[in-house]
Design an enzyme around this catalytic site. Structure first.
Site, PDB file in Angstrom:
ATOM      1  N   ARG A  47       0.399  -1.631  -0.037  1.00  0.00           N
ATOM      2  CA  ARG A  47       0.113  -0.014   0.203  1.00  0.00           C
ATOM      3  C   ARG A  47       0.715   0.958  -0.422  1.00  0.00           C
ATOM      4  NH1 ARG A  47      -1.001   2.013   4.522  1.00  0.00           N
ATOM      5  NH2 ARG A  47      -1.392   0.474   5.634  1.00  0.00           N
ATOM      6  N   TYR A 103     -16.061  17.060 -15.787  1.00  0.00           N
ATOM      7  CA  TYR A 103     -16.414  15.695 -15.583  1.00  0.00           C
ATOM      8  C   TYR A 103     -17.471  16.096 -14.223  1.00  0.00           C
ATOM      9  CZ  TYR A 103     -16.604  10.964 -13.836  1.00  0.00           C
ATOM     10  OH  TYR A 103     -16.768   9.119 -13.051  1.00  0.00           O
ATOM     11  N   ASP A 175      -6.623  19.123 -14.693  1.00  0.00           N
ATOM     12  CA  ASP A 175      -7.118  17.274 -16.056  1.00  0.00           C
ATOM     13  C   ASP A 175      -6.900  17.325 -16.954  1.00  0.00           C
ATOM     14  OD1 ASP A 175      -8.356  15.316 -16.060  1.00  0.00           O
ATOM     15  OD2 ASP A 175      -9.833  15.652 -14.735  1.00  0.00           O
ATOM     16  N   LYS A 200      -8.396   6.251 -18.815  1.00  0.00           N
ATOM     17  CA  LYS A 200      -8.570   7.365 -20.939  1.00  0.00           C
ATOM     18  C   LYS A 200      -7.834   6.406 -21.335  1.00  0.00           C
ATOM     19  CE  LYS A 200     -12.615   7.857 -17.850  1.00  0.00           C
ATOM     20  NZ  LYS A 200     -13.543   7.066 -17.386  1.00  0.00           N
TER      21      LYS A 200
HETATM   22  N1  PLP Z   1     -11.875  13.177 -15.161  1.00  0.00           N
HETATM   23  C1  PLP Z   1     -12.566  13.554 -16.469  1.00  0.00           C
HETATM   24  C2  PLP Z   1     -12.018  14.384 -17.143  1.00  0.00           C
HETATM   25  C3  PLP Z   1     -13.023  11.812 -16.689  1.00  0.00           C
HETATM   26  O1  PLP Z   1     -13.641  12.411 -17.743  1.00  0.00           O
HETATM   27  C4  PLP Z   1     -12.880  11.488 -16.263  1.00  0.00           C
HETATM   28  C5  PLP Z   1     -14.642  10.149 -15.916  1.00  0.00           C
HETATM   29  O2  PLP Z   1     -14.570  10.210 -17.123  1.00  0.00           O
HETATM   30  C6  PLP Z   1     -12.540  11.203 -14.257  1.00  0.00           C
HETATM   31  C7  PLP Z   1     -11.881  12.465 -14.634  1.00  0.00           C
HETATM   32  C8  PLP Z   1     -12.675   9.819 -13.610  1.00  0.00           C
HETATM   33  O3  PLP Z   1     -11.720   9.194 -13.665  1.00  0.00           O
HETATM   34  P1  PLP Z   1     -12.230   7.891 -13.659  1.00  0.00           P
HETATM   35  O4  PLP Z   1     -12.864   7.451 -14.026  1.00  0.00           O
HETATM   36  O5  PLP Z   1     -11.207   6.786 -13.297  1.00  0.00           O
HETATM   37  O6  PLP Z   1     -12.660   7.730 -11.769  1.00  0.00           O
END
Ligand code: PLP
Length: 376
Positions: A47, A103, A175, A200
Site C-alpha cells: 500500500r 467531469y 485535469d 482513459k
Molecule cells: N476526469 C475526467 C476528465 C474524466 O472524464 C473522468 C471520467 O470520465 C474522471 C476524471 C474520473 O476518472 P475515473 O473514472 O478513473 O475515476
C-alpha cells in the site's frame, strides 16, 4: 528525452536474472526487512509503495515533464481517487474555483463530499478569465482546470488560469485526462499540478481503472497527497499499474490517430442537417479553437454533438448505431457514444440533445458510415 521515447520504453528495464524485456508483476504485499531492521531495498508494504506502482509513477512524472525533470507523481486506484486526494490535501475553509463544465463526478464530489467537509467551491465559466478573477476570494487555494472539458469541449487558457492562481497565492491544477501528455503539457503553461484518469487514453484499452496526481516538483502539497495515498490507501494494484504502463507504450501512436479520426468525424457531423451543433476544438469556428491550437499539439479524440429534435431524437440516434458502442468512458480503441445527460442524472447541466463520442481507432470511413445511417 522526448515524450514519445519515454512512452515507448515505459518501465523499460531488462530483468537482471532472466533477461525478460517486459517487466515482472510484483504481487507481493510485503517486503523483507534487513537483519538490522532497515529496508535497504526501498520497499516495505505494497500500500505504501510497490515496484510496479513506482515504475508507473516515474513514467507519468517523466511524461508530464515539469521543471528540469523534477516532476513527481502519485498513482491512485481511479481518476476520481486522484481528484479526491487533491481536494483532501486542502483544508476545511479553503475555497476552490472549478469549471462550470467538467467531469460531472468532479463537480458532484465538490458539492456532495467536500462541501459538507468544509471546502467552499465556485463553479465558473473558465472561458471567461474575468469571471474567474472576480471569483477569487481571500481563501482561494486552488483553481481546478479541465480542458478540453467534459462534455462540452470548452477550452480554458491554462497559462491564464495559472497566472490568476499565482497572483491569488493559490495552486492551479489541470485535469489533463482528455488531452493526455502527448497533446497538452500543462507544466509548460505554469500549472502546478496535473491530474489524470489513467482509465482513459493513458491505459487506452478499456481494461483498467486508475488515476494519478503529478506535481511540477516535490512540494509540501505533493507530500500531503502522498500521505493521503499512503494512509487512505486508494492505490492501484500491481497488475493495474502494469497494464497502464503497457498501454502507455502505444500512447504516442494512438493519439494522432484518435485526433485525425475525430477531426474527420467532426467535419462530417457539421455538414449533417440533423446535427444542430458540433463541439470539437479542431473546428475553426469552435470558440476555443485559437487557444486550443496554441496550447495543444492536436485536438484529441473526444467530441460531442447536439441532435436537432431534442432528447428523443438524440436517444434515437444512439439506439441506431451498429459499430459505435453505446457506453460511458472514453480513450480506448473502440468508438463509444453516449447520451450524457441521462448518465449524469437529473441535476446535470448538459443539454438533453447532446451525444458524447469517444472516437476510437477504427477506419474513419466505417465510423462515418455508421453515424450517417444512424442519423438518416
Ligand atoms: N476526469 C475526467 C476528465 C474524466 O472524464 C473522468 C471520467 O470520465 C474522471 C476524471 C474520473 O476518472 P475515473 O473514472 O478513473 O475515476
Amino acid at each position: 528525452m522526448n515524450p514519445e521515447t519515454i512512452a515507448a520504453q515505459a518501465a523499460h528495464r531488462i530483468d537482471g536474472e532472466t533477461g525478460a524485456v517486459a517487466p515482472p508483476i510484483y504481487l507481493s504485499t510485503t517486503f523483507e526487512r534487513d537483519p538490522d531492521g532497515e529496508y535497504s531495498r526501498g520497499f516495505v508494504y505494497s500500500r505504501v509503495d510497490n515496484p510496479n506502482r513506482r515504475a508507473l509513477e516515474q513514467c507519468l512524472a517523466l511524461l508530464e515533464g515539469g521543471e528540469a525533470g523534477r516532476a513527481e507523481a502519485a498513482a491512485f486506484g481511479s481518476g476520481s481517487a486522484a481528484t479526491a486526494a487533491v481536494f483532501q490535501a486542502l483544508a476545511p475553509g479553503d475555497h476552490v474555483i472549478a469549471p462550470d463544465d467538467c467531469y460531472h463526478g468532479t463537480s458532484k464530489m465538490l458539492r456532495e463530499i467536500f462541501a459538507p467537509w468544509g471546502l467552499q467551491a465556485s463553479f465558473v465559466d473558465m472561458t471567461d478569465a474575468d469571471s474567474v478573477r472576480r471569483s477569487v476570494l481571500p481563501n482561494t487555494r486552488l483553481i481546478w482546470v479541465e480542458t478540453p472539458s467534459n462534455p462540452l469541449l470548452k477550452i480554458t487558457d491554462i497559462a491564464e488560469m495559472a497566472e490568476i492562481a499565482k497572483s491569488a497565492g493559490a495552486l492551479c491544477a489541470c485535469d489533463n485526462t482528455w488531452a493526455s501528455p502527448m497533446l497538452q503539457r500543462p507544466f509548460e503553461l505554469s500549472a502546478d499540478l496535473v491530474v489524470h484518469s489513467t482509465t482513459k487514453y493513458l491505459s487506452g484499452h478499456e481494461d483498467v481503472t486508475g488515476g494519478a496526481v503529478v506535481s511540477r516538483e516535490d512540494s509540501a502539497f505533493l507530500q500531503r497527497v502522498r500521505l493521503i495515498q499512503n494512509l487512505c490507501g486508494a492505490v492501484p494494484s500491481p497488475f493495474d499499474c502494469w497494464l497502464t504502463l503497457r498501454g502507455i507504450r502505444t500512447l504516442p501512436a494512438r493519439m494522432p490517430h484518435h485526433s485525425a479520426n475525430a477531426g474527420r468525424l467532426a467535419r462530417f457531423l457539421q455538414d449533417n442537417p440533423r446535427v444542430s451543433a458540433v463541439h470539437y476544438p479542431g473546428l475553426p469556428d469552435h470558440p476555443g479553437h485559437d487557444i486550443a491550437a496554441r496550447q495543444m499539439s492536436d485536438f484529441g479524440g473526444m467530441l460531442s454533438f447536439q441532435v436537432a429534435g431534442g432528447r428523443d431524437a438524440a436517444m434515437d440516434v444512439a439506439a441506431r448505431v451498429r459499430l459505435f458502442v453505446r457506453a460511458t468512458s472514453l480513450g480506448g480503441t473502440q468508438s463509444l457514444i453516449e447520451h450524457r445527460a441521462s448518465i449524469e442524472g437529473p441535476e446535470s447541466p448538459t443539454p438533453d440533445d447532446l451525444l458524447r463520442v469517444s472516437v476510437g481507432l477504427e477506419n474513419v470511413d466505417d465510423l462515418i458510415a455508421d453515424l450517417a445511417q444512424a442519423l438518416s
